[in-house]
Design a protein around this motif. Structure first.
Motif, short mmCIF file in Angstrom:
data_model
loop_
_atom_site.label_atom_id
_atom_site.label_comp_id
_atom_site.label_asym_id
_atom_site.label_seq_id
_atom_site.Cartn_x
_atom_site.Cartn_y
_atom_site.Cartn_z
N VAL A 186 1.04 -1.20 -0.11
CA VAL A 186 0.01 0.07 0.16
C VAL A 186 0.72 1.11 0.11
O VAL A 186 1.82 1.39 0.83
CB VAL A 186 -0.91 -0.10 1.36
CG1 VAL A 186 -1.61 1.27 1.12
CG2 VAL A 186 -1.82 -1.27 1.22
N ASN A 187 0.58 2.18 -0.75
CA ASN A 187 1.60 3.41 -0.95
C ASN A 187 0.95 4.58 -0.34
O ASN A 187 -0.34 4.71 -0.16
CB ASN A 187 1.57 3.72 -2.40
CG ASN A 187 2.51 4.83 -2.76
OD1 ASN A 187 3.58 5.01 -2.33
ND2 ASN A 187 1.97 5.98 -3.08
N VAL A 188 1.78 5.14 0.75
CA VAL A 188 1.43 6.29 1.48
C VAL A 188 1.92 7.60 1.04
O VAL A 188 3.31 7.56 0.90
CB VAL A 188 1.51 5.98 2.90
CG1 VAL A 188 1.00 7.18 3.74
CG2 VAL A 188 0.74 4.58 3.23
N SER A 189 1.35 8.40 0.66
CA SER A 189 1.86 9.79 0.05
C SER A 189 1.31 10.95 0.58
O SER A 189 0.44 10.93 1.20
CB SER A 189 1.90 9.90 -1.32
OG SER A 189 0.89 9.71 -2.04
N ARG B 31 3.78 -3.11 3.62
CA ARG B 31 3.09 -4.23 3.18
C ARG B 31 1.68 -4.28 3.49
O ARG B 31 1.48 -4.17 4.55
CB ARG B 31 4.28 -5.38 3.72
CG ARG B 31 3.74 -6.95 3.40
CD ARG B 31 4.70 -7.59 3.92
NE ARG B 31 4.80 -7.65 5.37
CZ ARG B 31 3.82 -8.63 6.09
NH1 ARG B 31 2.82 -9.29 5.49
NH2 ARG B 31 3.98 -8.66 7.47
N TYR B 32 1.03 -4.96 2.72
CA TYR B 32 -0.45 -4.96 2.89
C TYR B 32 -0.71 -6.13 3.98
O TYR B 32 -0.11 -7.05 3.91
CB TYR B 32 -1.40 -5.25 1.67
CG TYR B 32 -2.83 -5.55 1.89
CD1 TYR B 32 -3.63 -4.45 2.23
CD2 TYR B 32 -3.14 -6.93 2.00
CE1 TYR B 32 -5.03 -4.72 2.43
CE2 TYR B 32 -4.62 -6.88 2.24
CZ TYR B 32 -5.71 -6.09 2.35
OH TYR B 32 -6.71 -6.38 2.64
N TYR C 170 -7.91 10.53 1.34
CA TYR C 170 -8.55 9.60 0.48
C TYR C 170 -7.62 8.37 -0.04
O TYR C 170 -6.56 8.49 0.08
CB TYR C 170 -9.04 10.43 -0.38
CG TYR C 170 -8.23 11.29 -1.40
CD1 TYR C 170 -7.75 10.75 -2.51
CD2 TYR C 170 -7.74 12.43 -1.12
CE1 TYR C 170 -6.86 11.48 -3.30
CE2 TYR C 170 -6.80 12.98 -1.90
CZ TYR C 170 -6.59 12.50 -3.20
OH TYR C 170 -5.64 13.12 -3.89
N VAL C 171 -8.35 7.61 -0.43
CA VAL C 171 -7.84 6.40 -0.93
C VAL C 171 -8.03 6.19 -2.58
O VAL C 171 -9.30 6.25 -3.02
CB VAL C 171 -8.11 5.05 -0.12
CG1 VAL C 171 -7.63 3.93 -0.89
CG2 VAL C 171 -7.89 5.18 1.24
N VAL C 172 -6.98 6.02 -3.33
CA VAL C 172 -7.06 5.62 -4.90
C VAL C 172 -6.75 4.08 -5.04
O VAL C 172 -5.87 3.73 -4.85
CB VAL C 172 -6.31 6.57 -5.55
CG1 VAL C 172 -6.40 6.14 -6.86
CG2 VAL C 172 -6.55 8.04 -5.38
N LYS D 80 -7.12 -1.68 0.41
CA LYS D 80 -7.10 -2.79 -0.26
C LYS D 80 -5.52 -2.99 -0.75
O LYS D 80 -4.96 -1.88 -0.91
CB LYS D 80 -8.15 -3.12 -1.41
CG LYS D 80 -9.52 -3.17 -0.97
CD LYS D 80 -10.48 -2.87 -2.03
CE LYS D 80 -11.87 -2.95 -1.50
NZ LYS D 80 -12.83 -2.95 -2.66
N PRO D 81 -5.15 -4.34 -1.26
CA PRO D 81 -3.79 -4.34 -1.72
C PRO D 81 -3.54 -3.44 -2.78
O PRO D 81 -4.66 -3.39 -3.95
CB PRO D 81 -3.84 -5.72 -2.18
CG PRO D 81 -4.75 -6.46 -1.26
CD PRO D 81 -5.93 -5.41 -1.07
#
Length: 815
Positions: free
Chosen positions: A709-712, A722-723, A749-751, A773-774
């Motif tokens: 999962v990418n966090v920015s 890691r998911y 928010y999540v894309v 989600k992954p």
């Protein structure tokens, strides 16, 4: 301190001794002088007024030998940045050196001084530039045969060669007393003798020693070797008066060039040569400058050349080849002045010349006609201007248009329009022979127009007498109508417009368009024709009519072969109904057979494409599948892009209190060409609303199972985490270091991998973060900056509150 004082004293003593050594040139060796010493010598000579051309004389006066003096002059000239050439007169100052260098780069041509005068805005004195050109030199020719009238003098070298019974060769110099000493013969005085006289004297003296000279068994040859140098004095109105050392074969021109020539006030036509206090010759430089004549008058030692002030100068400008200020002698005429200027130019007005003359009180104007040029006497200060020919013709007529040879012709006496047409070799086939136009200028120069019939004129009727500057124009029938075209578009190889010709059929234009395309519907070709009938146009709103023609693809049968076209017809060949080019889509990623596939139906869907590709592989991640759709850069697509932006904003707004513009901008970059799909639902329910119809260029991407999962955004450190199933959004934020101080946590928010977006929502004051989600990307927006009130805004708000309070108090009291 003492050491420093001693060093300074030593340097001072060195400078003084160095300067004293340069003040005396008796034992100087120029080859050993440094550049600094040459520069100091040059500076000393400039202070004392010694010109470059006088360096050798200056050095000789200071005790230097003739050889060292010549070397010193060459070194100083080279130090000034100029090329050393024997016999050259060098510029007298650094400024003159720079000017001369520029002229030298341009080279010298025989008429250089004339072109210099032409270039100048103000006329210059004729002949001055020849003495300012450093690229030109007047040096005597020392390689010519010995002149028989050459007078021997001290330092001349006499060569005596004896051949026959006796062999001997002698190089003898004439002594200051005028003698030469011949071995075995003795002293012979030759001073004042010409070389021819000296031969006789020497041969007579040698006869007593060489007996074979009388019998002819021995012969002697007596010639002049190196010649002596003489000193001449140039005075009067010259640029650099003084004494100059020149070869004894030099002429007046050589001496004048060394002195810089006559200056502004000097005469070019009254130059005296004085010998033994008497004027023995008067020279006129115009003989050389204008006619190229050279005087063979030879100078002698101690001759004086005196340049007198000019007496009569006049100015000639305008259309002559060499505009300048010229010096005139008594008795010379205006024609002589024109000759000095090189004659008239090709565009000169030669009928008369206008002049301006000075009187005792004011100026006057004189006009001299061509017949008086040879007799008109000029006066000092006269100014003459040669005018330019008028841009008009005394006998010009013109013809243009539909004739074989349009152009300009000479007007002859009694010439008429018919004559001019025949000179132009007659009318062309397309000429409009019924009427033509003649342009003519009246007495005040205003153009008037008249018409005539070329047809009648050529038949000898109503011919027109031509005048100067008449111009005839004969039109063409081809120019009097619009360009005729027919047009074809649609399913042909070369749709375009084509020139129309009478008798042209529908088959002809199809052939011009290289025939039909494969999809052409040849069974129904449409032809549109403009209605031109005035009555029909007035009674009906219909402006065009159409025809439908059938034809075979091989153009052999059908109505097209006989259907006649008219100008401006539009032919349209439409495609067969339903015929389209084959369209391709692409499926990539985790499927059994990825690649390109052709759409076999307009209603083909994602599920159909997935079936064609053999289904998903074992590593596929259907939740991350997405569809990429190509957009053309057109106005319609720009509107579609705006819709996508609004949809993304609405998704955020439905779960938050406000729309974050930055969120929409970030989302726009991800969803502009990505269509949000639900592949799992498509696979469970084929043909449902989730199962989209495919379009040309669509790309269906099926990623493999994602594990991160990418966090920015506004976190302490952007990271890929890691998911882990069941973990909330807060877990991944914490693994990225948590929110930063500027984070707008409430709008996180999540894309998701398939392009969909989910934003943080609020319930009863609590934040409800979206599921992770992954392969998802968590984005934390930046908190907008809060701008405080300025001093002016605070004062304005306070004033408003105070005013409102005062109004309320007033109303209460009134009650």
């Amino acid at each position: 301190m003492k050491r420093i004082i001693l060093i300074c004293i030593g340097i001072l003593i060195g400078i003084i001794s160095y300067s004293q050594s340069l003040s005396s040139l008796q034992n100087i060796n120029v080859d050993n002088l440094s550049e600094a010493q040459i520069g100091q010598l040059k500076q000393q000579m400039q202070v004392q007024g010694v010109s470059v051309n006088q360096i050798d004389q200056y050095a000789a006066a200071k005790g230097a030998s003739q050889e060292q003096a010549q070397k010193l002059k060459a070194r100083i000239v080279q130090y000034s940045g100029h090329e050393v050439k024997p016999g050259n007169r060098y510029p007298e100052s650094d400024n003159e050196f720079n000017m001369a260098g520029d002229e030298a780069q341009n080279g010298f041509e025989p008429d250089q001084w004339k072109r210099d005068s032409v270039r100048a805005a103000k006329p210059k004195v004729f002949g001055t530039s020849i003495f300012k050109n450093a690229a030109m030199s007047f040096e005597p020719n020392l390689r010519l045969a010995t002149p028989q009238d050459y007078v021997l003098g001290p330092d001349d070298e006499v060569l005596i060669d004896i051949t026959g019974l006796s062999e001997a060769s002698h190089k003898l110099y004439v002594s200051p007393e005028g003698n030469i000493r011949i071995p075995l013969v003795g002293v012979v005085n030759v001073s004042g003798l010409t070389i021819a006289e000296a031969r006789r004297v020497i041969k007579n003296r040698m006869t007593s020693t060489y007996k074979g000279l009388a019998s002819g068994n021995t012969s002697v040859s007596i010639n002049l070797g190196n010649i002596r140098s003489i000193t001449v004095h140039v005075i009067g109105e010259v640029a650099h008066p003084g004494s100059f050392t020149i070869p004894s074969l030099a002429t007046v021109f050589n001496a004048l060039y060394q002195s810089g020539g006559p200056k502004e006030t000097g005469s070019f036509r009254d130059i005296q040569v004085i010998r033994n206090n008497s004027v023995i010759r008067t020279l006129d430089l115009y003989d050389f400058l204008v006619y190229g004549k050279q005087h063979d008058f030879r100078l002698q030692d101690q001759d004086v050349i005196k340049v007198l002030p000019y007496k009569n100068r006049v100015t000639l400008t305008g259309e002559v080849k060499t505009p300048a200020i010229f010096e005139m002698k008594k008795g010379e005429t205006l024609q002589d002045l024109i000759t000095f200027a090189g004659g008239f130019t090709e565009k000169a007005y030669r009928e008369s010349i206008t002049g301006y003359r000075n009187t005792l009180k004011e100026r006057s104007v004189v006009s001299i006609s061509n017949g008086d040029f040879k007799s008109f006497q000029t006066e000092p200060g006269d100014e003459y201007t040669v005018g330019k020919l008028l841009n008009r013709f005394v006998n010009r007529v013109q013809i243009a248009g539909a004739v074989y040879r349009p152009g300009v012709y000479a007007l002859k006496e009694g010439m008429k329009a018919k004559d001019l047409i025949q000179l132009a070799e007659g009318l062309k086939e397309d000429a409009f022979a019924n009427s033509a136009v003649i342009f003519r200028k009246n007495n005040v120069g205003i153009t008037e127009v008249a018409s005539f019939s070329p047809k009648e004129v050529l038949n000898g009727q109503n011919d027109i007498m031509l005048q100067r500057e008449d111009s005839i124009y004969i039109g063409s029938v081809l120019d009097m109508k619009e360009s005729d075209f027919v047009y074809i578009s649609g399913e042909v190889m070369k749709p375009n417009k084509y020139p129309f010709g009478e008798g042209m059929t529908l088959k002809d234009i199809i052939l011009l368009a290289n025939g039909f395309k494969n999809r052409a519907n040849v069974g129904e070709i449409e032809v549109y024709r403009q209605i031109t009938d005035v009555k029909t146009l007035n009674e009906n709103v219909t402006k065009a009519e159409s025809f439908k023609i059938k034809m075979s693809s091989d153009l052999e049968s059908g109505e097209a072969a006989t259907f006649k076209l008219k100008r401006e017809d539009r032919v349209v060949v439409r495609p067969i109904f339903g015929a389209e080019d084959m369209k391709e889509v692409t499926i990539e990623g985790e499927v059994i057979a990825p690649g390109n596939y052709v759409l076999t139906s307009k209603k083909q869907r994602i599920s159909d494409l997935l079936g064609q590709a053999g289904g998903l592989s074992a590593y596929a991640y259907p939740q991350g599948a997405f569809l990429t759709r190509q957009h053309k850069k057109e106005a319609v697509d720009q509107k579609a892009m705006e819709v996508i932006k609004k949809d993304a904003a609405l998704k955020v707004k439905s779960k938050t209190n406000a729309i974050d513009s930055m969120l929409v901008e970030k989302q726009d970059a991800m969803t502009s060409d990505i269509v949000d799909i639900r592949l799992e639902k498509i696979m469970k329910h084929p043909g449902s609303k989730y199962d989209l119809q495919l379009e040309e260029g669509d790309v269906l991407s099926i990623p493999k199972q994602l594990e991160t999962v990418n966090v920015s955004g506004e976190v302490l450190r952007s990271a890929s985490v890691r998911y882990q199933s069941g973990r909330s959004l807060g877990y991944y934020i914490a693994n990225a270091g948590g929110f930063s101080a500027k984070a707008l946590a409430g709008k996180t928010y999540v894309v998701y991998p398939n392009g969909s977006v989910d934003a943080t929502s609020h319930f009863l004051g609590f934040r409800v973060y979206p599921k992770v989600k992954p392969g998802a990307s968590i984005v934390v927006p930046l908190k907008p900056e809060k701008k405080g009130m300025s001093t002016a805004e605070t004062i304005g708000l306070t004033s408003s509150i105070v005013s409102m309070a005062a109004l309320i108090v007033t109303l209460i009291k009134a009650l």
